[in-house]
Design a protein around this motif. Structure first.
Motif, PDB file in Angstrom:
ATOM      1  N   GLY A  94       0.990  -1.306  -0.280  1.00  0.00           N
ATOM      2  CA  GLY A  94      -0.148   0.430   0.631  1.00  0.00           C
ATOM      3  C   GLY A  94       0.655   1.749   0.031  1.00  0.00           C
ATOM      4  N   LEU A  95       0.008   2.252   0.198  1.00  0.00           N
ATOM      5  CA  LEU A  95       0.695   3.814   0.007  1.00  0.00           C
ATOM      6  C   LEU A  95       1.917   3.999   1.192  1.00  0.00           C
ATOM      7  N   GLN A  96       1.645   2.977   2.480  1.00  0.00           N
ATOM      8  CA  GLN A  96       2.289   3.340   3.364  1.00  0.00           C
ATOM      9  C   GLN A  96       2.918   3.101   3.938  1.00  0.00           C
ATOM     10  N   GLY A  97       3.273   1.974   2.808  1.00  0.00           N
ATOM     11  CA  GLY A  97       5.333   1.313   1.845  1.00  0.00           C
ATOM     12  C   GLY A  97       4.454  -0.287   2.575  1.00  0.00           C
TER      13      GLY A  97
END
Length: 119
Positions: A94-97
């Protein structure tokens, strides 16, 4: 060495996403996925007292529990099993890693970043 069945009660459960990612990484390291696997362990450290560790091993140790799920072999030593037995290894992107994540029902608290825990 004990080998746990892919179905039924297992000391550690592996999601298909985690298995796919780990097998892909093992293959990229030219490791034989029929023998080699992912070692999941617990070590002292982190803000909450204990932290998870993972590394690839060419083969299990004699006293390891060996879990085989979705084409991945997971090795857990007896001391670590006391803390992470019943856990689920997942892979989240995801966008957070992206990365592997352990969902541990024995953890009574976690630090803010989720990297360490207490039982």
């Amino acid at each position: 060495m004990s080998t746990e069945p892919a179905t039924g009660s297992s000391p550690v459960t592996v999601t298909p996403e985690a298995a796919d990612q780990a097998v892909s990484l093992l293959e990229s390291e030219s490791m034989d996925t029929d023998i080699a696997g992912l070692r999941l362990f617990v070590q002292q450290g982190g803000c909450a007292g204990l932290s998870y560790g993972m590394r690839f091993d060419n083969e299990p140790e004699e006293d390891d529990a060996v879990v085989e799920m979705h084409g991945l072999r997971v090795f857990v030593d007896p001391a670590s099993m006391n803390y992470i037995g019943g856990s689920t290894l997942d892979y989240e992107g995801g966008l957070q890693g992206a990365g592997f994540h352990v969902e541990n029902p024995k953890a009574t608290s976690q630090c803010g970043c989720g990297e360490s825990f207490r039982t």
